[in-house]
Write an enzyme that holds these catalytic residues in place. Structure first.
Site, short mmCIF file in Angstrom:
data_model
loop_
_atom_site.label_atom_id
_atom_site.label_comp_id
_atom_site.label_asym_id
_atom_site.label_seq_id
_atom_site.Cartn_x
_atom_site.Cartn_y
_atom_site.Cartn_z
N LEU A 183 47.27 24.14 37.32
CA LEU A 183 47.92 25.44 37.28
C LEU A 183 47.24 26.30 38.35
O LEU A 183 46.18 26.87 38.13
CB LEU A 183 47.77 26.08 35.90
N ILE A 184 47.86 26.36 39.51
CA ILE A 184 47.21 26.98 40.67
C ILE A 184 47.74 28.39 40.90
O ILE A 184 48.95 28.63 40.87
CB ILE A 184 47.39 26.11 41.93
N LYS A 265 49.45 33.44 28.55
CA LYS A 265 48.77 32.17 28.78
C LYS A 265 49.40 31.06 27.93
O LYS A 265 49.50 29.90 28.39
CB LYS A 265 47.28 32.30 28.45
N GLY A 287 41.49 26.84 35.92
CA GLY A 287 40.21 27.34 36.44
C GLY A 287 39.52 28.29 35.48
O GLY A 287 38.66 29.06 35.90
N GLN A 296 39.98 34.40 27.73
CA GLN A 296 39.16 33.19 27.86
C GLN A 296 37.95 33.20 26.91
O GLN A 296 36.91 32.61 27.21
CB GLN A 296 38.72 33.02 29.32
N CYS A 456 47.17 28.53 65.77
CA CYS A 456 46.23 27.77 64.95
C CYS A 456 46.27 26.33 65.45
O CYS A 456 47.11 25.97 66.27
CB CYS A 456 46.55 27.86 63.46
#
EC number: 2.8.1.4
Length: 482
Positions: A183-184, A265, A287, A296, A456
């Protein structure tokens, strides 16, 4: 050019069949990446190590970077390999290579040997060391803490003189463990947690819950693509984007303020569980760290976990924030995370730190779960390799140029480390260096009467940044591809 790749020691405590499978996978991973980025570089599996070699040093830097960022490798030895006849021949070869290194220095010879020979490792060290000591008058032997340690390995009929030693990433080869869904969010935590599981051998797919529109999604795709490209490009992985704004809107309307964070969440986990089930992925990665934010706490995490049957992995659960940031800096995701907006924290003003099951369920009873199912059905998935292609397709109006027009300014958007290693200098052209992670805040301060050409190394980041700037209303940007 020759490298000897030493697999991570944990691989060799496995059974013979597992060891063979792991080293074969590691060999395949190395070969895939090297073939994609170089030419005429050979990869050979030698049972307890892997050899990577080429006839020239043309791709030295690329190969070294690949080997030191590929999971499953403990160390990389840069060697000069040759045949030998006997002990004296070994001594003469070492003398030729090391004479200048040990002049006016103390030294010691350390040798390893494998195969059938008429000498032992200690005899080899003594013979070569004694010969060097006699041949180089200004040098002297010192067994402990010498100025120079000469390392050699004799394997069957080959002599390897070790020129340099490079630390590997460690862990297990990518693909030796089961797939995971990360889950980014693009922040410090999710990038580091994803990296840790890539390092441990899992193909990490990415699930992004979009709360901030196209600009947020572009930023998160940059992070996911960076992690895949640097540490896991031998694997085919997915990037899944879920538009979660309808879910947030429903929570804001139907859920009591203090419960919003935990409910959100829980919705993340429900949706991620559905996505994981679709792709037969058994575990989710987050994370989260204990006590970092209100959702959390142990109580809240327990209430979050129960909404899905997927295993939830939290590799950072006991990490301090400064530890997480340090790893993000080391792996290259810190600069992305610095400018990534955080949306989750804005929806609850007085969040509960100890939610009650019955109250959560009562609040969720007001929620229309058809909305959650709909956003998951509408989720967009893509092969992460296509992120670069998508950036070009999504913004066809972003022009790419090879020639620099008069009065145009080239913006080098590479990271400071990349710019320091290879400064961009163009005769007669103004070149400014603004790292990509500062571009969104600093571009507006530039002279907008000029045209800016973004540069780049590979053109991926410059296209993504050009797209972002054009979405912000800046039409004086192009991509510079010399």
């Amino acid at each position: 050019m020759k490298f000897i790749v030493k697999p991570h020691p944990e691989i060799f405590v496995k059974s013979e069949s597992v060891r063979k499978r792991f080293t074969k996978i590691l060999e395949s991973n190395i070969r895939i990446i090297i073939q994609n980025r170089t030419e005429s570089v050979a990869v050979f599996n030698r049972r307890d190590h892997i050899e990577v070699s080429a006839n020239s040093h043309q791709y030295y830097q690329q190969v070294l970077e690949i080997l030191t960022t590929t999971p499953g490798i403990q160390q990389v030895l840069e060697v000069k390999q040759s045949d030998f006849k006997d002990l004296h021949d070994i001594y003469e070869q070492v003398l030729e290579l090391s004479r200048e290194r040990i002049e006016n220095k103390t030294f010691v010879v350390r040798a390893k040997r494998r195969g059938k020979h008429d000498f032992t490792s200690i005899e080899l060290e003594r013979y070569v060391g004694g010969g060097l000591n006699q041949s180089v008058e200004s040098a002297s032997v010192k067994l402990h803490n010498p100025d120079i340690t000469i390392k050699i390995e004799v394997v069957d009929d080959k002599l390897n003189q070790i020129l340099a030693h490079h630390k590997g990433l460690g862990g297990f080869p990518l693909g030796t463990q089961e797939d995971l869904l990360s889950l980014i969010s693009g922040g410090f935590d999710s990038g580091v947690s994803s990296y840790l599981h890539i390092k441990r051998g899992s193909k990490v797919h990415y699930c992004f819950f979009n709360l901030g529109g196209p600009a947020h999604e572009i930023g998160v795709k940059q992070v996911a693509h960076f992690l895949w490209n640097k540490y896991g490009s031998s694997a085919k992985v997915r990037f899944i984007s879920v538009d979660f704004e309808p879910v947030v809107a429903e929570i804001l309307e139907k859920v009591e303020d203090g419960q919003m964070g935990v409910v959100l969440k829980r919705m993340f986990m429900r949706a991620a569980g559905m996505v994981a089930e679709k792709f037969d992925i058994q575990a989710l990665v987050t994370g989260e760290a204990l006590g970092q934010v209100s959702s959390q706490t142990l109580t809240n995490l327990r209430h979050i976990d129960v909404v899905t049957d997927r295993l939830i992995l939290r590799p950072l659960i006991n990490w301090d924030k400064d530890e997480i940031i340090k790893v993000a800096r080391d792996i290259g995701t810190e600069d992305f995370a610095k400018t990534m907006p955080e949306y989750c924290g804005v929806i609850s003003k007085k969040p509960t730190v100890k939610a009650v099951k019955e109250k959560l369920e009562a609040e969720e009873a007001n929620f229309n779960f058809d909305i959650l199912e709909q956003v998951v059905r509408n989720a967009r998935q893509m092969d992460i390799r296509d992120i670069a292609k998508e950036s070009a397709q999504a913004a066809p109006e972003v022009e790419q140029v090879q020639a620099i027009e008069e009065h145009a300014v080239v913006l080098d958007i590479r990271s400071p480390d990349e710019e320091d290693d290879s400064p961009l200098e163009i005769d007669g052209v103004e070149v400014k260096h603004i790292p990509f992670y500062k571009l969104s805040t600093q571009f507006g301060d530039l002279d907008q009467s000029k045209t800016y050409l973004l540069y780049c190394a590979r053109g991926v980041m410059s296209r993504l940044q050009a797209l972002y700037l054009q979405e912000q209303g800046f039409n004086n940007v192009k991509v510079y591809r010399p």
